[in-house]
Design a protein around this motif. Structure first.
Motif, PDB file in Angstrom:
ATOM      1  N   VAL A  77      45.744  50.995  41.827  1.00  0.00           N
ATOM      2  CA  VAL A  77      45.451  50.302  43.086  1.00  0.00           C
ATOM      3  C   VAL A  77      46.702  49.581  43.573  1.00  0.00           C
ATOM      4  O   VAL A  77      47.299  48.784  42.832  1.00  0.00           O
ATOM      5  CB  VAL A  77      44.287  49.301  42.902  1.00  0.00           C
ATOM      6  N   ARG A  78      47.096  49.842  44.796  1.00  0.00           N
ATOM      7  CA  ARG A  78      48.273  49.198  45.380  1.00  0.00           C
ATOM      8  C   ARG A  78      47.965  48.508  46.710  1.00  0.00           C
ATOM      9  O   ARG A  78      48.818  47.807  47.243  1.00  0.00           O
ATOM     10  CB  ARG A  78      49.382  50.237  45.601  1.00  0.00           C
ATOM     11  N   ASP A  79      46.763  48.702  47.245  1.00  0.00           N
ATOM     12  CA  ASP A  79      46.448  48.180  48.572  1.00  0.00           C
ATOM     13  C   ASP A  79      45.471  47.012  48.547  1.00  0.00           C
ATOM     14  O   ASP A  79      44.998  46.570  49.579  1.00  0.00           O
ATOM     15  CB  ASP A  79      45.878  49.293  49.457  1.00  0.00           C
ATOM     16  N   ARG A  80      45.150  46.498  47.351  1.00  0.00           N
ATOM     17  CA  ARG A  80      44.235  45.375  47.215  1.00  0.00           C
ATOM     18  C   ARG A  80      44.728  44.419  46.137  1.00  0.00           C
ATOM     19  O   ARG A  80      45.411  44.828  45.202  1.00  0.00           O
ATOM     20  CB  ARG A  80      42.827  45.860  46.833  1.00  0.00           C
ATOM     21  N   GLU A  81      44.347  43.163  46.287  1.00  0.00           N
ATOM     22  CA  GLU A  81      44.714  42.145  45.295  1.00  0.00           C
ATOM     23  C   GLU A  81      43.682  42.053  44.172  1.00  0.00           C
ATOM     24  O   GLU A  81      43.993  41.622  43.064  1.00  0.00           O
ATOM     25  CB  GLU A  81      44.826  40.770  45.963  1.00  0.00           C
ATOM     26  N   ILE A  82      42.444  42.446  44.465  1.00  0.00           N
ATOM     27  CA  ILE A  82      41.327  42.341  43.526  1.00  0.00           C
ATOM     28  C   ILE A  82      40.643  43.692  43.451  1.00  0.00           C
ATOM     29  O   ILE A  82      40.451  44.357  44.468  1.00  0.00           O
ATOM     30  CB  ILE A  82      40.291  41.286  44.001  1.00  0.00           C
ATOM     31  N   ALA A  83      40.263  44.112  42.247  1.00  0.00           N
ATOM     32  CA  ALA A  83      39.566  45.385  42.078  1.00  0.00           C
ATOM     33  C   ALA A  83      38.503  45.239  40.994  1.00  0.00           C
ATOM     34  O   ALA A  83      38.525  44.296  40.194  1.00  0.00           O
ATOM     35  CB  ALA A  83      40.551  46.494  41.722  1.00  0.00           C
ATOM     36  N   VAL A  84      37.583  46.186  40.980  1.00  0.00           N
ATOM     37  CA  VAL A  84      36.502  46.212  39.996  1.00  0.00           C
ATOM     38  C   VAL A  84      36.722  47.410  39.082  1.00  0.00           C
ATOM     39  O   VAL A  84      36.927  48.536  39.549  1.00  0.00           O
ATOM     40  CB  VAL A  84      35.132  46.298  40.692  1.00  0.00           C
ATOM     41  N   THR A  85      36.695  47.168  37.799  1.00  0.00           N
ATOM     42  CA  THR A  85      37.004  48.198  36.809  1.00  0.00           C
ATOM     43  C   THR A  85      35.768  49.000  36.431  1.00  0.00           C
ATOM     44  O   THR A  85      34.639  48.663  36.785  1.00  0.00           O
ATOM     45  CB  THR A  85      37.577  47.567  35.528  1.00  0.00           C
ATOM     46  N   GLY A  86      36.006  50.029  35.629  1.00  0.00           N
ATOM     47  CA  GLY A  86      34.927  50.704  34.935  1.00  0.00           C
ATOM     48  C   GLY A  86      34.507  49.895  33.721  1.00  0.00           C
ATOM     49  O   GLY A  86      34.967  48.764  33.497  1.00  0.00           O
ATOM     50  N   ASP A  87      33.641  50.477  32.911  1.00  0.00           N
ATOM     51  CA  ASP A  87      33.151  49.779  31.720  1.00  0.00           C
ATOM     52  C   ASP A  87      34.272  49.645  30.689  1.00  0.00           C
ATOM     53  O   ASP A  87      35.036  50.572  30.443  1.00  0.00           O
ATOM     54  CB  ASP A  87      31.984  50.556  31.113  1.00  0.00           C
ATOM     55  N   TYR A  88      34.374  48.449  30.098  1.00  0.00           N
ATOM     56  CA  TYR A  88      35.327  48.199  29.018  1.00  0.00           C
ATOM     57  C   TYR A  88      34.668  47.244  28.045  1.00  0.00           C
ATOM     58  O   TYR A  88      34.281  46.129  28.409  1.00  0.00           O
ATOM     59  CB  TYR A  88      36.623  47.595  29.561  1.00  0.00           C
ATOM     60  N   GLN A  89      34.458  47.701  26.829  1.00  0.00           N
ATOM     61  CA  GLN A  89      33.794  46.905  25.791  1.00  0.00           C
ATOM     62  C   GLN A  89      32.450  46.377  26.268  1.00  0.00           C
ATOM     63  O   GLN A  89      32.096  45.217  26.035  1.00  0.00           O
ATOM     64  CB  GLN A  89      34.716  45.764  25.338  1.00  0.00           C
ATOM     65  N   GLY A  90      31.710  47.248  26.942  1.00  0.00           N
ATOM     66  CA  GLY A  90      30.339  46.922  27.319  1.00  0.00           C
ATOM     67  C   GLY A  90      30.157  46.226  28.646  1.00  0.00           C
ATOM     68  O   GLY A  90      29.019  45.961  29.056  1.00  0.00           O
ATOM     69  N   ARG A  91      31.234  45.936  29.365  1.00  0.00           N
ATOM     70  CA  ARG A  91      31.128  45.251  30.660  1.00  0.00           C
ATOM     71  C   ARG A  91      32.129  45.825  31.652  1.00  0.00           C
ATOM     72  O   ARG A  91      33.244  46.171  31.286  1.00  0.00           O
ATOM     73  CB  ARG A  91      31.425  43.745  30.520  1.00  0.00           C
ATOM     74  N   ARG A  92      31.718  45.922  32.922  1.00  0.00           N
ATOM     75  CA  ARG A  92      32.692  46.115  33.976  1.00  0.00           C
ATOM     76  C   ARG A  92      33.364  44.765  34.234  1.00  0.00           C
ATOM     77  O   ARG A  92      32.845  43.703  33.841  1.00  0.00           O
ATOM     78  CB  ARG A  92      32.016  46.626  35.243  1.00  0.00           C
ATOM     79  N   ARG A  93      34.510  44.794  34.894  1.00  0.00           N
ATOM     80  CA  ARG A  93      35.268  43.563  35.134  1.00  0.00           C
ATOM     81  C   ARG A  93      35.751  43.500  36.589  1.00  0.00           C
ATOM     82  O   ARG A  93      35.908  44.541  37.236  1.00  0.00           O
ATOM     83  CB  ARG A  93      36.501  43.490  34.226  1.00  0.00           C
ATOM     84  N   MET A  94      36.000  42.303  37.043  1.00  0.00           N
ATOM     85  CA  MET A  94      36.750  42.085  38.274  1.00  0.00           C
ATOM     86  C   MET A  94      38.107  41.549  37.846  1.00  0.00           C
ATOM     87  O   MET A  94      38.195  40.700  36.950  1.00  0.00           O
ATOM     88  CB  MET A  94      36.023  41.096  39.191  1.00  0.00           C
ATOM     89  N   THR A  95      39.182  42.035  38.465  1.00  0.00           N
ATOM     90  CA  THR A  95      40.517  41.688  37.980  1.00  0.00           C
ATOM     91  C   THR A  95      41.533  41.609  39.109  1.00  0.00           C
ATOM     92  O   THR A  95      41.391  42.276  40.142  1.00  0.00           O
ATOM     93  CB  THR A  95      40.989  42.736  36.939  1.00  0.00           C
ATOM     94  N   LEU A  96      42.551  40.801  38.903  1.00  0.00           N
ATOM     95  CA  LEU A  96      43.735  40.898  39.740  1.00  0.00           C
ATOM     96  C   LEU A  96      44.373  42.262  39.515  1.00  0.00           C
ATOM     97  O   LEU A  96      44.376  42.780  38.397  1.00  0.00           O
ATOM     98  CB  LEU A  96      44.757  39.816  39.380  1.00  0.00           C
ATOM     99  N   THR A  97      44.927  42.827  40.562  1.00  0.00           N
ATOM    100  CA  THR A  97      45.624  44.105  40.441  1.00  0.00           C
ATOM    101  C   THR A  97      47.106  43.860  40.158  1.00  0.00           C
ATOM    102  O   THR A  97      47.602  42.730  40.234  1.00  0.00           O
ATOM    103  CB  THR A  97      45.477  44.914  41.737  1.00  0.00           C
ATOM    104  N   LEU A  98      47.811  44.936  39.848  1.00  0.00           N
ATOM    105  CA  LEU A  98      49.242  44.809  39.575  1.00  0.00           C
ATOM    106  C   LEU A  98      50.015  44.205  40.745  1.00  0.00           C
ATOM    107  O   LEU A  98      50.896  43.353  40.517  1.00  0.00           O
ATOM    108  CB  LEU A  98      49.826  46.163  39.184  1.00  0.00           C
TER     109      LEU A  98
END
Length: 237
Positions: free
Chosen positions: A154-175
């Protein structure tokens, strides 16, 4: 990129808190406010406890989240649960100055866009954090930027939603959001991270952490994470 090695996790947390305190003080003095983003984890909670004792103009400091699990408010696995308790309920940060990721919303993509607008209102458009504090996983992930997840691209957003990781999806800052920050502070503790930390310091490897900018970056590690071969000092990059 610089490395500071502390004897143990508690001393690493103290060193990281001091770095954040200095950065916040300088930002308030020069720009009137400080906007930082903090990660979760056991050592960062020690860091947050140390940070709350600093004599800062807390009404001018805003704390955003680096990432958050998609879970109900108050859930034990939420980073917000402890951030709120340590910095607001038991600390000096005004409740309105903690900027929680809106992971309880039904439409997470809309919620992520709303959080970006909230950050822009505090840190400019696009938002520029004074400091982003990061951790380092044994798989090379940082924030919730995990290997092979599409959010790494992702390069066009500051915040993104991930796929499942260790049982939970996440919201995260992007690179882009992390790399645009004025400073990056890595807090890396515990065994099993020596190889990933060496890659981070050398700029080698294909892990998500290696994609983070090395400019104005300080790594605070404990002896368990650093291992016998890494010494404090500047690293090229």
């Amino acid at each position: 990129m610089r490395l500071k090695v502390a004897h143990d996790a508690a001393r690493a947390a103290e060193a990281a808190a001091a770095e954040i305190g200095r950065t916040c003080g300088d930002a308030v003095a020069s720009r009137g406010t400080a906007v930082i983003a903090l990660s979760g984890g056991e050592t960062p909670w020690l860091m947050a406890r140390e940070l709350r004792h600093f004599d800062l103009t807390w009404t001018r400091i805003f704390v955003a989240q680096v990432d958050e699990r998609i879970a109900p408010r108050g859930a034990a696995e939420r980073n917000l649960t402890r951030l709120e308790r340590i910095l607001v309920h038991e600390g000096p940060l005004p409740a309105g100055n903690l900027l929680p990721m809106p992971v309880e919303e039904t439409d997470l993509e809309v919620a992520a866009a709303g959080y970006q607008r909230q950050l822009e209102a505090r840190a400019g458009s696009p938002p520029v954090f004074d400091l982003v504090q990061l951790g380092l996983g044994t798989d090379g992930h940082t924030a919730s930027l995990v290997p092979a997840d599409p959010v790494l691209e992702v390069r066009d957003r500051e915040i993104a939603v991930t796929g499942d990781y260790q049982g939970r999806r996440r919201m995260t800052l992007t690179l882009p959001a992390i790399n645009r920050a004025r400073r990056r502070l890595w807090l890396v503790t515990g065994p099993g991270k020596h190889t990933r930390l060496a890659e981070l310091l050398s700029g080698a490897g294909a892990s998500p952490a290696a994609a983070v900018s090395r400019a104005d970056a300080l790594v605070v590690a404990d002896e368990d994470a650093a291992g016998p071969g890494l010494k404090a000092g500047p690293y090229p990059g």
